[in-house]
Design a protein around this motif. Sequence first.
Motif: not given
Length: 845
Positions: A806-809, A811-813, A815-819
Amino acid sequence: MFEQVTDRVLRYVAHNLGVRIVGAPGSGRTTVAKRVVDELEGRGTRVYAVFATQSLAEVPFAGIVSMGIDLRPRAAGILGIADLLSEHVSRVGPRVILVDEIESLDRESLAVIDIVQKRTEVPLIATMGDVPFESRTPAVVLGRWPEATVALAPLRYEQVNALLLQMLGAPGEVDVPARILAKSGGNLRLAVRIIETAVLSERLVLRDGKYAIDGSLMNEHLHATIESMLHGLRPEEFKALTTLSVLGPTPVAELAVSVGADVLDSLEHRRLVSALPGPDGHLFASVFPPVIEDYLAGHVLNSRRILRDSLTGGLDGPQHEDELPLSDGSASAELAALREEHGGSHAATVRYFHKRLESVEQLYYAAWEAERTMSNAVAFLRVYWGGALDRLRIRKVFEHTDRTGSAPEDLLFFNMTRALWAVMDENDLAGGLAILEEFAEAEPEWAEEARAFSLLVRSQHTGMPADLDAEFAGLPVRQPTSGVIAVARGLLELFRMKPEAALAAMDAAEGFEVVPRFEPLIRGLALFASGRVDEALAYSLQRRRTALRNVDQFSLVTQSYVASLALLSRGLFDEAEYLMGWAFSLKRPGFLLGSLYNAMLRLSALRADAASSSLGEQATAANDVGPLPGIGKGVYELVARKPASAEAFDQRASALLADQKAHGFILEAVYSGLFVLCLLPTPRVKARLEKILREEGITRHDQLLRVADAVLEGDIAVLDRFPDEYEPDGDAYKIAMLLRGAVRKHRVSSHGGPTVAAIERAAERFMRKHRPDGQFIAFEPGVPYLSLTDREREIALLAGTRTNQEIADQFGLSIRTVESHISNALRKTNAASRKALFELVRGDQ
C-alpha cells in the motif's frame, strides 16, 4: 548480547592478564572469541588467533598452520616452529595469543603455543568447556598465572527476545521467547537453531507485526541438531535418556537402580540430564535441554511400542526449590543468594514449573468435568488467578457450572472471577461491576465483600474515590475471615501512598480464605512504599523462594514485582532484569496478575541498553497512569520516546505527574517523579514532586530535593558542600543519578561555565565518598526522527497502519525500496518494530 563479557575480557587483557573463557557447548564461546579478536585488532593489537576444530585435532600443527604465518623450510619440529613464532610475537607493539576450543587443538600446536607464551609472556586467551576436571582439558592451561576466568551464563529472557528481533527483524509475542528459552535450556546455539527451524517449518508466523507460535516448536528440521547432541551415546545411555524422557522428573535413587549410577553420572557430565533437589533433600533427574525430552518422548510414542509399554508412566515430580544457596534472611544475604542464582541456569526449573502448572490445571479441570459443582469450579478458577488462561475452558466453566446449593464464599469468588473476566477479556467495566452488584443483592450477608471488591476494580480503572474512608465506613466487616475487604482496603491504601494504613488493614483481618496470597503482596509493597527498601527486598525474595518451592506462579510474579521495584530503586538493573526475566519465561498469567506482568515488561525496558529489546512493546495496551509503578504506560513512553529537549521532557513529565495525582495514584506519582527527576532534573517536575511529598508528609527525600534545588538554581556553594554534608538516607543512588542527569542536561543544552563544573565536581566527589551501588541509565533528550530523510519520515508515518504494498502504491515506489526505507528508519531511531517507529515519529511530530 556479549558486550559485557567482551568488555570484561578486554579489561583483563589490558592489565596483561591471560583469560579463560568457559561455557557449555553452544554457549557462545566462539562468538565471544571472534568479538574479542575484532575489538583488539581495532585497537591496534596484533592477535595470533587459532580457531580449533575437532576434525583437525589429530593433524600435527593444524592450529599453527591456521594462523597463516609463513613457517619457511627452516622451521622444523616443535622447537623450530616455536622459535619462529616467538620472533613474531616478540616484535614491538601489543600482542595477544588466542585459542578457541583449546580442548580440540592438536598436541603439536598446543606445545608450540605453550613454549611461545612462556617465552614472551604475552596474554593467552583460551575458550574451553566448563565441566570441572574434564579429561580433555590440556595441562598447559591449568594453573597458569596470572590469569582470569570469564564464565558464560545461560541465556536470559530478554536476550532471547533480542535474538528474535536481531534474526527475524520483528519481536515475538511475549510467550515466544519464554518457550524458546525453556526448550533450549538457555543454550545460545540451540536457541538459534530452534528459531531458524521454527520459521522454516512455519511454526513461527508473523501476525500483526509480531511473531507467534503456531503449534509446537519441535519440527523435523530440528531433528538433525538434536541427533548431533546425542551422537556418541552408548546404548545404555540412550535407553536411560529415552526412559527418562517418558517418565519425566524421576527420583535419582530409583533411576540408579534401574539404569545404573554410572550411566546417570555420564549423562549429567554431558549435560543431558539435570538434577533438581526435592524438599526432602532427594534428587530428581530430568532430561536437559527440554527440547531433547520432546524429541525422545515423541520418538518413543511413535515407534518404540515395547519400551513404551514397559514404562509405568510418569512419576509425580518434586515440589522443589530452585538451586539457591541458603540465606540468613537479611537483604544483603538475599541479594548475594540471588546473584549466585543469576550465574546458573534456571531453564530446568522453568520446565518443571510449566509441567506442574499444566498438570494441576488439567487435574482441576478434569475434576470439574466429572462433577460440575461450584466448589470444583472455584478450585479450577483459583489456578487461573496465577497461571495462564485457556479461554475456551474458562468460558465453559462460567456457562456450565451448577450453582445449586453453592456456599456463598464460593459464589463470591466465582463472581469476582467473572467480573474480572468481563473487564479484562471483554473490556466491559460496567458489565463486570454489574456482576458484583447482582451478587451483592442476592447474598446480603456477603454484600459488603462484593462491593469492596467492586470498589477496588473501579478504582484501578477510573481513579481513587474522593473519600476512601467514607466508602469503607459504609462497608462493615461481617465476614472477617474472608479477607476481601481487608485486601481491597490494603491495596487502595497503597494506591494513595498510605503504607501504614495498608499494614493495619492486614493486621486487622482474621483470615484471607477467599483471597489467599494477597497478604504477602500488600505487606511487601507497604514496606517498599514506606521507604524500608532493604526490608521489602529481603521479604519479597524470601517469599519468592517459597513460591519456587511450591510451584506458585501467583506468588512468584507478585514477589518478583516487589523485589524488582526495590532493586530498581537502588539501581540494580541486572538483578531486577534477571528476576523479571524469570517471570517472563513462564506463560503470561491471567486476571489481576496480568497488570503486574505488563508492569514488569515496561520496567525492564527502561534501561537504555534494553530499550531496543521491544519488551515494553509486548505489554498490552494500558492507560498512561495506573495504580502502581509500571502499570501505567506513561513513564515507559516518556523514556522510550526521547523528547526534543529538556523543556519538552519537563512539560510531558510534569503533565504525567499531574495526571497520576488527579487519579489519586500517589504511590505511582511519587516514584515516577523520583525517577524522572533523577533521570533529567527539570523545574516543573521538581516542583510537582516536592508539592506531592509535602502534602503527604514525606520527608525522607529532603536531601535529594535539596541537591535538585542546587542543580536547578546553580547554587555552587551547596553543590560543593553537599558530598560532605550528606547523611545516608537510602537515596544515595538516586542522588548520584540526579547529578549525572544534570551534567547530561547541561551538555545537551551547551550550557557550560562554573555551574556545570560544580555539578561534575559534586558528582565525582559524591561517587567517591558514598560509592552508591548501581548501574545508571544513559538517557539524553533528543529527537531520533530528526536523522531521517523526508522520504523515510513519510513512510514511517504510514508504517504502523499500511502494508508495504500500500505504501509503495501511494508513493509510486517498488516494495524493495519501501522495505529499505523502513529498515533504515528502524536502524536510525532504534525502534523495536514498525508500530514503535510509527508511534515515535507521530508522537514527536
